[in-house]
Design a protein around this motif. Sequence first.
Motif, mmCIF file in Angstrom:
data_model
loop_
_atom_site.group_PDB
_atom_site.id
_atom_site.type_symbol
_atom_site.label_atom_id
_atom_site.label_comp_id
_atom_site.label_asym_id
_atom_site.label_seq_id
_atom_site.Cartn_x
_atom_site.Cartn_y
_atom_site.Cartn_z
ATOM 1 N N ASP A 42 4.693 -7.916 -3.288
ATOM 2 C CA ASP A 42 4.852 -8.066 -4.738
ATOM 3 C C ASP A 42 4.992 -6.739 -5.461
ATOM 4 O OD1 ASP A 42 4.442 -10.701 -4.245
ATOM 5 O OD2 ASP A 42 2.273 -10.593 -4.606
ATOM 6 N N GLN A 43 4.380 -5.704 -4.896
ATOM 7 C CA GLN A 43 4.312 -4.436 -5.628
ATOM 8 C C GLN A 43 5.523 -3.544 -5.383
ATOM 9 O OE1 GLN A 43 2.086 -4.059 -7.900
ATOM 10 N NE2 GLN A 43 1.223 -6.030 -7.283
ATOM 11 N N ALA A 44 6.365 -3.910 -4.422
ATOM 12 C CA ALA A 44 7.433 -2.987 -4.025
ATOM 13 C C ALA A 44 8.421 -2.744 -5.158
ATOM 14 C CB ALA A 44 8.165 -3.531 -2.792
ATOM 15 N N LEU A 94 8.359 10.245 3.655
ATOM 16 C CA LEU A 94 7.838 9.732 4.921
ATOM 17 C C LEU A 94 7.251 8.329 4.707
ATOM 18 C CD1 LEU A 94 7.370 10.506 7.882
ATOM 19 C CD2 LEU A 94 5.097 11.267 7.228
ATOM 20 N N LEU A 95 6.507 8.154 3.606
ATOM 21 C CA LEU A 95 5.947 6.840 3.292
ATOM 22 C C LEU A 95 7.072 5.834 3.083
ATOM 23 C CD1 LEU A 95 2.973 7.632 0.873
ATOM 24 C CD2 LEU A 95 3.041 7.573 3.360
ATOM 25 N N ILE A 141 0.841 -1.208 0.000
ATOM 26 C CA ILE A 141 0.000 0.000 0.000
ATOM 27 C C ILE A 141 0.876 1.258 0.000
ATOM 28 C CG2 ILE A 141 -1.645 1.339 1.363
ATOM 29 C CD1 ILE A 141 -2.799 -1.353 2.303
ATOM 30 N N LEU A 142 1.922 1.242 0.838
ATOM 31 C CA LEU A 142 2.811 2.407 0.906
ATOM 32 C C LEU A 142 3.509 2.635 -0.430
ATOM 33 C CD1 LEU A 142 4.303 1.763 4.445
ATOM 34 C CD2 LEU A 142 2.961 3.761 3.769
ATOM 35 N N ALA A 143 3.961 1.534 -1.068
ATOM 36 C CA ALA A 143 4.685 1.669 -2.336
ATOM 37 C C ALA A 143 3.788 2.266 -3.404
ATOM 38 C CB ALA A 143 5.214 0.307 -2.776
#
Lengths: 491, 219
Positions: B128-130, B42-43, B12-14
């Motif tokens: 997976d999304q990073a 920050l994220l 979610i952060l990525a």
Amino acid sequence: MTGPAFAALVLLPAVAALVIWTGLRGRLPAIVCLAITAVMAAVSLAVGLEVESDGPQSALSGWVYVDELSVIVLVLISVVGLFAALNSQSYLRHDVGSGDLSATDQSHYYALFLAFMATMAAVPMLNNLGIMWVAMEATTICSVLLISLYRTGRALEAAWKYLVLGSVGIALALFGTMMTYYAAAGGVGETTDALNWTRLQAISGQLEPDVMRLAFVFVLIGYGTKVGLAPLHTWLPDAHSQAPSPVSGLLSGVLLNCAVYAILRFKILTVATAGPSYTDQLMIGFGLLSIAIAVPFILVQHDIKRMLAYSSVEHMGIIVLAVGIGGRIALFAAMLHLVAHALTKSSLFFAAGFAVQAFGSRSMNRMRGLLSLAPLPGAALLLGAVALVGMPPFAMFTSEYGLLLGAIDGGRGVVGALGILFAAFAAASLLYHVITVSYREPRPGAGNAEVSLSFVLSVSAPLALLLWLSVAPPAAFESILNHAVDILEVK
Amino acid sequence: MSHEFAAGAIDILAISMVVLAVGIVSARSMGLALTLFAVQSLLLALAGLHAGLALESWHIVAGAVLVTAVKVFLAPVLLWTLLRRLPTSHAVQASLSSHWLVFLAVLIALVTIRSLDTRPFDTEIGADQALPAAVTLMLIGMLIMVTHRQALTQVVGFLVLENGMALAALTALNGMPLLIELGVFLDLLLAVFVAFVYTQRMHVIFGSLDTEHFRSLRG
């Protein structure tokens, strides 16, 4: 003695830089700079002889590692650095005298010069490829500040392009380094020394080939930007031509070698795990393109320093092409070319810097009759150009011939012939300009400048050294080159 | 912290970082671009924190702390100071309209996320999304550097690129050794400082921050 050598080659100039920056003014910085570069040259030669007789040396619990490949780069940095420091004496005296630079600028120049030397010397001495990256980025920051020493719009433009493009390039190289760490961490675990060259080389056969292939692309494009490989070379002619001439000599002569050195280290790892064809094709492509792209720019050039900078793009192309072709002969040629280019190009930039100051212009049209107006700098420029274009007896003849021979030997004759053909075009264009500058009738009212002893030494010593290494190379020199080829040639 | 929870949070952060990057591409004032960059950093720090805690890897946590110090505070504050000092227009000038820039950035994101086969980079946590997001950030950073004319927004573009790399390092590639991380941040800070000095000098020489003035060196 590698530990103390690291202190003398990296810490000493770094500390001196800090001292000069914070307080030393007047004549002292120039003297300190000259003394320290002399110490660096002596120490690096001693390290070179030690490596030649006893093999690779490591120190400081494995953080410092010097083998034959790194020693070539290291000795060139400190020897050319000494010549550049000599040249700086007369060059800065002129510019401070004419009011182009202030006395404070002069102190800052010597401080940055020494900081630049320290960061460059660190690159080939560091065992850890990640920390080597940190040193490489530090060379960018030191040199970019030297380029913008003159507070003109053009110098700022060159520095900005170099900073932006250089930072992006080197960021990509960091990404490649991170991937190498990822590929290695599986084998040696997640420790700081997982990126140590000595450990990576030992397990190079077990690195994940897919990851290393991807890592190599990032490293080649990243450090390749710093080498000035086409099409990533656009910042190079700007930066190398706007810098003070002694610094131009350092940038073209030895900083480019540092970046080539970094690529070579990763190339060896990638070849060991993924085979040679992949890296070879990439390097041949970039090498050929770099040689070819320089030709038209050298041909139509008016600015003498830009011409020399484009010639550096061409010669880096030759080195990368020779490494891509591979095999003992071509690899030996690449190493020899690296040495010869460093000595020749630095001398040429010093001589060109004199001409620029004497005529108050970079334009070669205004420099006509240099040989009759200033016989010594004129002769150095002419002789340097003759050496640079690969005429015998100078070493570049041997290395370019070796490239062709190695290419035919390895079944890549067409590639080698194309490379030499482009290089011949570039050579003819460069020689045409230099002959025009040397022999044409001088323009009326052409300027002149004083030739000092430090200047004469700085242009003639590299050429004399080159002649010595070309005609009667000492056994130690040949042995070091051969051992470097052993390291490059992955079985 | 369980791996599943951390993986979900990092994903979610990525993705949020990519959304913020699209915002930076199309921001019309330099101040807004800087703010968005600080939030993005920050994220990044939070993503690093999740990865570090899930893997119980303290050097990744330390990396996240460094990100916070350098990219959330030091770099934005430095650039903010610069922006305050310079009495020029703070409106962003780009060679493409902001609609086109958003379109291009989204296109980059879709193509990268669709095409990036992460097979050799199976992350330990399973986010997976990073990695696709990291590569997207790098490409969007370059897009900003290529299309934006002001020196300051070019620096922001570089920092977005750097954030992409840091995201990859912290979440997908298991971080870098702390010593190297320290060196990298020191270099980054120095580079931003040099850019800060040059931007001021540029304003003195040319009277604006527009890199269109940089056209005298050719051929």
